[in-house]
Structures are given as C-alpha cells and as structure tokens.
Design an enzyme around this catalytic site. Sequence first.
Site, PDB file in Angstrom:
ATOM      1  N   GLY A 287      -9.484   1.946  24.717  1.00  0.00           N
ATOM      2  CA  GLY A 287      -9.231   2.015  26.150  1.00  0.00           C
ATOM      3  C   GLY A 287      -8.005   2.864  26.446  1.00  0.00           C
ATOM      4  O   GLY A 287      -7.756   3.897  25.811  1.00  0.00           O
ATOM      5  N   SER A 288      -7.216   2.407  27.398  1.00  0.00           N
ATOM      6  CA  SER A 288      -6.088   3.217  27.870  1.00  0.00           C
ATOM      7  C   SER A 288      -4.976   3.394  26.845  1.00  0.00           C
ATOM      8  O   SER A 288      -4.122   4.274  27.006  1.00  0.00           O
ATOM      9  CB  SER A 288      -5.513   2.607  29.150  1.00  0.00           C
ATOM     10  OG  SER A 288      -6.426   2.750  30.216  1.00  0.00           O
ATOM     11  N   THR A 289      -4.946   2.574  25.784  1.00  0.00           N
ATOM     12  CA  THR A 289      -3.919   2.799  24.760  1.00  0.00           C
ATOM     13  C   THR A 289      -4.105   4.160  24.097  1.00  0.00           C
ATOM     14  O   THR A 289      -3.153   4.741  23.594  1.00  0.00           O
ATOM     15  CB  THR A 289      -3.944   1.698  23.682  1.00  0.00           C
ATOM     16  OG1 THR A 289      -5.229   1.680  23.039  1.00  0.00           O
ATOM     17  CG2 THR A 289      -3.665   0.330  24.290  1.00  0.00           C
TER      18      THR A 289
END
Length: 446
Positions: free
Chosen positions: A202-204
């Site tokens: 995801g956004s990581t």
Amino acid sequence: MLFVLLAHVTLVQAFGSHRLNADPRNERPLIARFERPRGDILTYEGTPVAVSRPTGEGPYLYRRVYRHGELYAPVTGHVSLSGSTGIERAQDAVLSGDDAKVRVQSLVRDGVVEGADVRLTISERAQWAAYQSLKATGVPGAAVAISPATGAILALASYPAYDPNALTTFDPDRLAETARRFRDAPARPMVNRALHRLYPPGSTFKLVTTAAALASGEYTPSTVVAAPARLRLPGTPMYVDNGDRCAQERPTLAYAFMASCDTAFAGIGLQLGQDLLRDQAEAFGFNATGLTIPLGTTPSRYPVAMDRARTALSAIGRHDDRVTPLMLAMLSAAVANNGVLMRPYLVEEQRLPDGSVIGRANPTPYRTAVSPMLARYLAAMMTTVTHAGGPAAIPGVEVAAKSDTSEKGVVTGDHALVTAFAPADAPEVAVGVVLELSLIHILAFR
C-alpha cells in the site's frame, strides 16, 4: 565371502550412513540429540529463553524448556523428536556442540564436549513491547525492530504464536496430535509472519517511489506534482481515486507524500517507468534471494514486465507488490542510516559454558539504497507525516514514518502497515509493523 562382506560393510558405512541416520525408524540420532544438554539461547541482556533440563529417565536424557515460549517462538523456534525450527535449527551445530570450533575448544579445556550458548540481539523490553502490542489488537500481525546503525534485530514478534514447550514431549502420539492442531489452526500460529508472510505494501511503498523520483533528478521535495481527484489508468476504464486524502490538486512532492496522494504517485510512476521503480525497489532489497539472519527469509517482491497501468498501480503499492514486515523495517533502517542498509542479524555472539566467546557478530553493509542527501530528504518528509498525526506519532518523540493510512489515521487497505524510525534526528530504532485486518476490524478502526 570375506571380501564381499568387507565391501558391503564399507559401502554401508561410507555411502549409506546418511540415509540410515535419516531413516525415521532409526532412533540413534534422536537419542544422540537429547543425550547431552544443548547450549542456552539468551536474550541480548543474557536472560536464558531456551534451556535444557534433565528428564530423570532414558533414553532421552534432556528436554528443551522455553521461557515465555510464545513471546520468543518466532526467534527460538523449537527442537523436538520431529525436527527443529528457528534459531534451534539455524544454530544447531553450535548449540549441540557438533560445530568443529565448539568441539575443539571444549576438548582443549576439559575434554568434555558441550553445546555453546547463543546470545541473541533481541532486547527483552523491545520484544515484550512488540508482542504485547500485537496481542492487544486482537488481530494477526507482526512487528520487527532493527538498529539502523548495525542491522541488529531488536525485536521480531509474530501474533498469534505457538508455545514451543507443547512440542518438546517425548510421546510420539501426543507430539503428532499437538503438531497437527497447531498446523490446522485457522490463525496459523506456527507461521512466522515477520519473515515469511507477504503483504501488499500500500502507501508504505510510496517511500520507494519517492526515492526513485528524487534519484531521477527530475524531482525535489518542493517540485509541484499533479494530484487530480481521479487519474485514469492508461489503456483501461479503471481509475485511481484520491478519496478524501489529498486536499490539493497541485501539491508539492513533500505535501503529496505527507497526504499520501494516490493520483500523484501513480502519475510519478507513469513518468518514471517500471525500470526505474524496480531498480529503486531492488536497491532497498526487493527481489533479493538468499538473505538469512541466520533464519531464512522470504524475499519481498516487485513485479517485472508490467504495462503502464500496472506500473502506476505498483507505484502506489498495489498490483503485485509484496513486502514482509522485515522489509518494512529495512526500508526505514536504510533511510535512518544515511541511505546505507546494514545486513540484518539475530545472533550477537556464541560462547562456551565457561564464558569464552567463540563467535561474535560483525555488522556489515547489505546495500546502498539511496545517497546520503536523498536519505535526508526522505527522513524530513517522513517526519511531516507524524506531524500530521496518524498511527506512528508518539508524544514527546520525533518520529519519521510512512503508513498505509490516511493523514487522519484511517485504515485505507486490507491491512494496516507502518514503517518508521525514531528519534528522527538521531535514529536508534527502525520498525515495520503489519496488522491483518478483516472488514470488521477495518470498520472498528474507522
């Protein structure tokens, strides 16, 4: 006939010994495994977490006992009649005394071969905090903490875990039943989620995309990027949607990183292309096989041969990107250590029962993820994320982080992921945390 018999005995002893030792009907290797005490497994502070205790009866004279079994199970593993896992397996030669270095040192000193102790890098306080925090959520997950400067693993927790003591019985039927129960449990307590379970980042993953953008020379933290409310994926009817994450359509790269604007990073992925993104991901350790700590690890994955639409999705941690919690911690560890990722390790030293050290860790660089200047840019941008709140913010401590949540701390994917390091200005620890959330859990977090 005499020569035939001699030839047969020679063949059996020279070429058939390994097969005979591995035969499950042969109890001699098992008896030998438990006829003398193994060395202790110790925390960094020196507290034994795995020891051998006399059984008081034969043929197995010593039984393994694990202190706080579930807490340390992902690290220690277990040794039983059916085999061994974890450090018990990776350091078996040292713990059992079969390692040549251990045998020679033992024979020189007192003529008795004993197993050597293995002292881990695991901090008792850090391990306790990691496991108890996971347990408090009530959902499966994992957490890894690393010293950025050395690569020493300070905590490696997986929840739910199993109790290794339940597998040290010498009753074969009871052992088989316990192993089957653990193996068939829906929560999979014997899976080491920290090292072997792969998750969509995801956004990581925007940390990697940002690093690739900065390294390309086309972007700086103050570069204005496009962040429309919706971005159509090339060649498809599908869109990437910002939702309520991003309040600006022309933010700077630093703001887009802080607000986690999906369309901005999907657009950056399209501009950079899959090759630059993959090169940067692999610089952090994606797609790298053979990493042992000394436990084996599952490689985190960045896909190959993608079209433009999939490249855009990969740039925001979707499509086939996958990370382990260990990789999440390694991302922040590299940034925290001026761009140099140190090789993670779990064993601090090996020593004989008399205290003589026969092996000691030698921290070494694993790879250079980014330049020192880019590492400082990334650290500053990660710090703005916690200034806006979110799950990694800690009162009184400057934390640098990237999470798969909105700036308000709302879970935005199937799992909750965080990569972070602290203190931001003088890093001492880098962490990677994953929680496996069902729809019910996601609604609860909202």
